[in-house]
Design an enzyme around this catalytic site. Structure first.
Site, PDB file in Angstrom:
ATOM      1  N   SER A 254       0.892  -1.343  -0.052  1.00 21.12           N
ATOM      2  CA  SER A 254      -0.011  -0.016  -0.087  1.00 21.12           C
ATOM      3  C   SER A 254       0.806   1.184  -0.120  1.00 21.12           C
ATOM      4  CB  SER A 254      -0.885  -0.106   1.212  1.00 21.12           C
ATOM      5  OG  SER A 254      -0.361  -0.331   2.429  1.00 21.12           O
ATOM      6  N   HIS A 284      -1.890  -8.869   1.625  1.00 24.45           N
ATOM      7  CA  HIS A 284      -1.399  -7.701   2.402  1.00 24.45           C
ATOM      8  C   HIS A 284      -2.678  -7.712   3.451  1.00 24.45           C
ATOM      9  CE1 HIS A 284       0.306  -3.852   3.360  1.00 24.45           C
ATOM     10  NE2 HIS A 284      -0.131  -3.200   2.406  1.00 24.45           N
ATOM     11  N   HIS A 330       6.073 -12.810   7.247  1.00 26.67           N
ATOM     12  CA  HIS A 330       6.229 -11.310   6.827  1.00 26.67           C
ATOM     13  C   HIS A 330       7.337 -11.423   5.855  1.00 26.67           C
ATOM     14  CE1 HIS A 330       6.600  -6.874   7.366  1.00 26.67           C
ATOM     15  NE2 HIS A 330       5.133  -7.176   7.565  1.00 26.67           N
ATOM     16  N   ARG A 339       3.067  -5.377  17.268  1.00 22.87           N
ATOM     17  CA  ARG A 339       1.512  -5.198  16.881  1.00 22.87           C
ATOM     18  C   ARG A 339       0.741  -6.047  17.509  1.00 22.87           C
ATOM     19  NH1 ARG A 339       1.412  -2.951  11.038  1.00 22.87           N
ATOM     20  NH2 ARG A 339       2.404  -4.946  10.888  1.00 22.87           N
ATOM     21  N   ASP A 385      -2.217  -9.050  11.762  1.00 21.34           N
ATOM     22  CA  ASP A 385      -3.623  -9.528  11.212  1.00 21.34           C
ATOM     23  C   ASP A 385      -4.014 -10.837  11.860  1.00 21.34           C
ATOM     24  OD1 ASP A 385      -3.740  -7.592   9.238  1.00 21.34           O
ATOM     25  OD2 ASP A 385      -2.092  -8.822   8.001  1.00 21.34           O
TER      26      ASP A 385
HETATM   27  N1  HAX Z   1       2.231 -20.204   5.671  1.00 22.07           N
HETATM   28  C1  HAX Z   1       2.711 -21.105   4.822  1.00 22.07           C
HETATM   29  N2  HAX Z   1       3.715 -20.674   3.890  1.00 22.07           N
HETATM   30  C2  HAX Z   1       4.228 -19.377   3.922  1.00 22.07           C
HETATM   31  C3  HAX Z   1       3.898 -18.532   5.031  1.00 22.07           C
HETATM   32  C4  HAX Z   1       2.886 -18.853   5.753  1.00 22.07           C
HETATM   33  N3  HAX Z   1       2.248 -18.033   6.745  1.00 22.07           N
HETATM   34  N4  HAX Z   1       4.489 -17.441   4.716  1.00 22.07           N
HETATM   35  C5  HAX Z   1       5.454 -17.795   3.841  1.00 22.07           C
HETATM   36  N5  HAX Z   1       5.145 -19.054   3.320  1.00 22.07           N
HETATM   37  C6  HAX Z   1       5.953 -19.634   2.111  1.00 22.07           C
HETATM   38  C7  HAX Z   1       5.612 -18.929   0.994  1.00 22.07           C
HETATM   39  O1  HAX Z   1       4.220 -19.082   0.697  1.00 22.07           O
HETATM   40  C8  HAX Z   1       6.881 -19.187   0.082  1.00 22.07           C
HETATM   41  O2  HAX Z   1       6.674 -20.352  -0.422  1.00 22.07           O
HETATM   42  P1  HAX Z   1       7.033 -20.586  -1.912  1.00 22.07           P
HETATM   43  O3  HAX Z   1       8.483 -20.466  -1.957  1.00 22.07           O
HETATM   44  O4  HAX Z   1       6.488 -21.773  -2.231  1.00 22.07           O
HETATM   45  O5  HAX Z   1       6.525 -19.555  -2.953  1.00 22.07           O
HETATM   46  C9  HAX Z   1       8.001 -19.305   1.348  1.00 22.07           C
HETATM   47  O6  HAX Z   1       7.157 -19.560   2.225  1.00 22.07           O
HETATM   48  C10 HAX Z   1       8.776 -18.231   1.523  1.00 22.07           C
HETATM   49  O7  HAX Z   1       8.311 -17.041   1.633  1.00 22.07           O
HETATM   50  P2  HAX Z   1       8.914 -15.876   2.675  1.00 22.07           P
HETATM   51  O8  HAX Z   1      10.131 -15.382   1.824  1.00 22.07           O
HETATM   52  O9  HAX Z   1       8.993 -16.301   3.896  1.00 22.07           O
HETATM   53  O10 HAX Z   1       7.710 -14.880   2.738  1.00 22.07           O
HETATM   54  P3  HAX Z   1       7.248 -13.570   1.563  1.00 22.07           P
HETATM   55  O11 HAX Z   1       8.192 -12.541   1.897  1.00 22.07           O
HETATM   56  O12 HAX Z   1       7.329 -14.156   0.062  1.00 22.07           O
HETATM   57  O13 HAX Z   1       5.796 -13.355   1.864  1.00 22.07           O
HETATM   58  C11 HAX Z   1       3.936 -13.067   3.303  1.00 22.07           C
HETATM   59  C12 HAX Z   1       5.429 -12.752   3.074  1.00 22.07           C
HETATM   60  C13 HAX Z   1       3.543 -12.065   4.333  1.00 22.07           C
HETATM   61  C14 HAX Z   1       3.062 -12.653   1.934  1.00 22.07           C
HETATM   62  C15 HAX Z   1       3.742 -14.611   3.733  1.00 22.07           C
HETATM   63  O14 HAX Z   1       4.449 -15.029   4.690  1.00 22.07           O
HETATM   64  C16 HAX Z   1       2.394 -14.926   3.676  1.00 22.07           C
HETATM   65  O15 HAX Z   1       1.706 -15.363   2.439  1.00 22.07           O
HETATM   66  N6  HAX Z   1       1.700 -15.221   4.727  1.00 22.07           N
HETATM   67  C17 HAX Z   1       0.586 -15.480   5.079  1.00 22.07           C
HETATM   68  C18 HAX Z   1      -0.495 -14.084   4.735  1.00 22.07           C
HETATM   69  C19 HAX Z   1      -0.232 -12.946   5.534  1.00 22.07           C
HETATM   70  O16 HAX Z   1      -0.386 -13.172   6.803  1.00 22.07           O
HETATM   71  N7  HAX Z   1      -0.160 -11.794   5.013  1.00 22.07           N
HETATM   72  C20 HAX Z   1      -0.289 -10.554   5.953  1.00 22.07           C
HETATM   73  C21 HAX Z   1       1.282 -10.097   6.075  1.00 22.07           C
HETATM   74  C22 HAX Z   1       1.220  -8.656   6.835  1.00 22.07           C
HETATM   75  C23 HAX Z   1       0.737  -7.537   6.072  1.00 22.07           C
HETATM   76  O17 HAX Z   1       1.219  -7.035   5.067  1.00 22.07           O
HETATM   77  N8  HAX Z   1      -0.406  -7.054   6.332  1.00 22.07           N
HETATM   78  O18 HAX Z   1      -1.034  -6.236   5.838  1.00 22.07           O
END
Ligand code: HAX
Length: 446
Positions: A254, A284, A330, A339, A385
């Site tokens: 964002s 996000h 994250h 938070r 979240d």
């Molecule tokens: N559950 C399962 N697998 C996860 C995971 C989770 N909570 N978090 C990361 N991974 C996986 C990824 O999908 C990725 O898999 P691939 O290699 O197969 O693509 C791998 O672990 C490496 O990811 P990463 O480098 O640790 O994480 P990213 O920086 O790519 O992504 C995210 C960060 C927040 C998007 C990710 O951790 C996620 O999808 N979490 C769940 C959704 C979530 O909670 N989002 C909110 C984040 C906070 C925010 O921005 N709020 O607004």
């Protein structure tokens, strides 16, 4: 406010532009604007070509992760500590109001009582939103996502932008941050009214509720206009919620979106509306909606609060099916999000121990270990979240689809603060270089 007056000298009218300071913010920022531009110029002149990083194909193909490519003065997020607003850890700011947080984000200083009061005087002019915004929201299809409604509401309000009018009037570059302040203040103050109207219209809650007479506090007004609960702790939750979600440095989806859009000198209404479209994504801001759906799914599957062993099995099932555990992981953090901890402390303080909150706590006891063993997520710890939705639910706000709107009301404070500071710096239009895969392969093999 942009006032124009005409002075007639001979036969030629000369238009004089005067920004009426709509808050003492202009006063507080005047000297900072010159200082920050001077600092930027000195840095560019001394080190404009010095290398500060290298870029790898991994970063290019990995969402630009780790590339230091933006400037953000309002806040920082470190892997080992999380959010600091103007270098103060968020856990030291949990007693602030959103108004005080805005002041800190924009000016870098704590607001005095007189400054907060002056800011609230201006904010409170905008708690009642224009009728045309309410009419637009009512005209949207009944199944519109509340985030689409929020983004649309800001687009219809774009006609109020003083920044656009100032640009059209050829305002000087170094003055352009001033109408951004005016837009920021109006936009931030309008968000509670817009969000509350969306809640009431979209979920058939009855008439839109007018702001409080005689109370200029932003979160009190928001709590009142939502019409969810009259408990004092609900007001406290709204205040805390609005403070915790304001800002998370410049690179999240964002903030980065508003950075790019506003760099084209699109006004804050356009930039915030675009940013909210990014916040609406499940990776996000929509994660808070997904998190509660996950928690409710756990409760339904097990007919109540499951044991930690059952949660462990459920988490594994999900991971094996290629699904994420919402609320965990994250892009930057490598510890429990402070938070999340702040919300946990709120739940403890107010004795909130319903099924959802208990499940959140049990997931916290189990899931980090599962994610560590799974070995993919770089951060096995919870983010904000993972907690927020369960608290909103416990006060009777049971419509998950609305949770990201709550996030958006708060995030607009950080986005607008960043836009003010970035315009004080006169940052140029963003235009990174893109490469074809072919070019990337060639560059990498050299
Ligand atoms: N559950 C399962 N697998 C996860 C995971 C989770 N909570 N978090 C990361 N991974 C996986 C990824 O999908 C990725 O898999 P691939 O290699 O197969 O693509 C791998 O672990 C490496 O990811 P990463 O480098 O640790 O994480 P990213 O920086 O790519 O992504 C995210 C960060 C927040 C998007 C990710 O951790 C996620 O999808 N979490 C769940 C959704 C979530 O909670 N989002 C909110 C984040 C906070 C925010 O921005 N709020 O607004």
């Amino acid at each position: 406010m942009l006032c124009r007056s005409f002075v007639v000298l001979s036969a030629i009218p000369i238009r004089i532009k005067v920004y009426v300071p709509m808050s003492i913010l202009h006063e507080a920022l005047n000297s900072q604007a010159d200082a920050i531009r001077a600092r930027k110029a000195a840095l560019l002149s001394a080190h404009g070509e010095s290398a500060i990083s290298t870029v790898t194909p991994g970063a290019v193909l990995g969402g630009m992760r780790g590339i230091p490519a933006l400037v953000c003065e309002t806040s920082t997020v470190s892997a080992d500590e999380g959010l600091r607003i103007r270098n103060i850890p968020i856990m030291e700011l949990t007693d602030l109001t959103p108004e005080e947080t805005f002041w800190l984000l924009v000016t870098g200083k704590r607001a005095t009582a007189a400054e907060v009061s002056a800011l609230q005087d201006v904010f409170s002019r905008y708690y009642a939103i224009p009728q045309y915004v309410i009419d637009t929201l009512k005209a949207m299809p009944a199944d519109s996502h509340p985030m689409a409604m929020l983004s649309a509401a800001l687009l219809v309000m774009e006609r109020e932008s003083e920044f656009r009018k100032a640009y059209d009037d050829h305002t000087g570059k170094d003055e352009m941050w001033k109408p951004i302040v005016n837009d920021a203040v109006r936009l931030i103050a309008s968000m509670p009214g817009i969000a509350a109207a969306i809640y009431r219209i979209r979920f058939n809650k009855g008439e839109v509720i007018a702001p409080l007479a005689g109370d200029k506090d932003l979160s009190n007004n928001f709590a009142h206009m939502l019409g969810v609960s009259s408990e004092a702790s609900w007001k406290e939750l709204i205040r805390l919620y609005l403070v915790l979600h304001t800002d998370h440095e410049g690179g999240n989806v964002s903030a980065y979106t508003s950075y790019v859009v506003s760099s084209a000198l699109s006004d804050p209404y356009y930039a915030t509306s675009a940013a909210l479209c990014g916040l609406a994504g499940p990776l996000h801001g929509l994660a808070n909606q997904e998190c509660l759906a996950f928690i409710m799914g756990v409760r339904e599957k097990f007919g109540g609060v499951p044991s930690e062993e059952q949660i462990k099995e459920f988490a594994w099932e999900r991971l094996k099916a290629g699904q994420v555990v919402p609320g965990y992981g994250h892009a930057v953090l490598r510890v429990t999000d402070p938070r999340f901890t702040a919300f946990h402390e709120f739940a403890q303080k107010h004795g909130i121990q319903d099924d959802n909150v208990q499940i959140v706590q049990r997931i916290f006891n189990v899931v980090p270990g599962v994610l560590l063993e799974h070995g993919k997520a770089k951060n096995p710890w919870p983010n904000v979240d993972a907690y927020s939705g369960s608290l909103l639910y416990s006060y009777g706000m049971t419509e998950f689809d609305f949770y990201t709107v709550m996030f958006g009301v708060s995030r607009a404070i950080g986005l607008c603060s960043q836009m003010v500071v970035n315009r004080m710096m006169n940052l140029p239009i963003v235009r990174p270089k893109s490469l074809t895969l072919d070019a990337l392969e060639k560059a990498a093999s050299k």
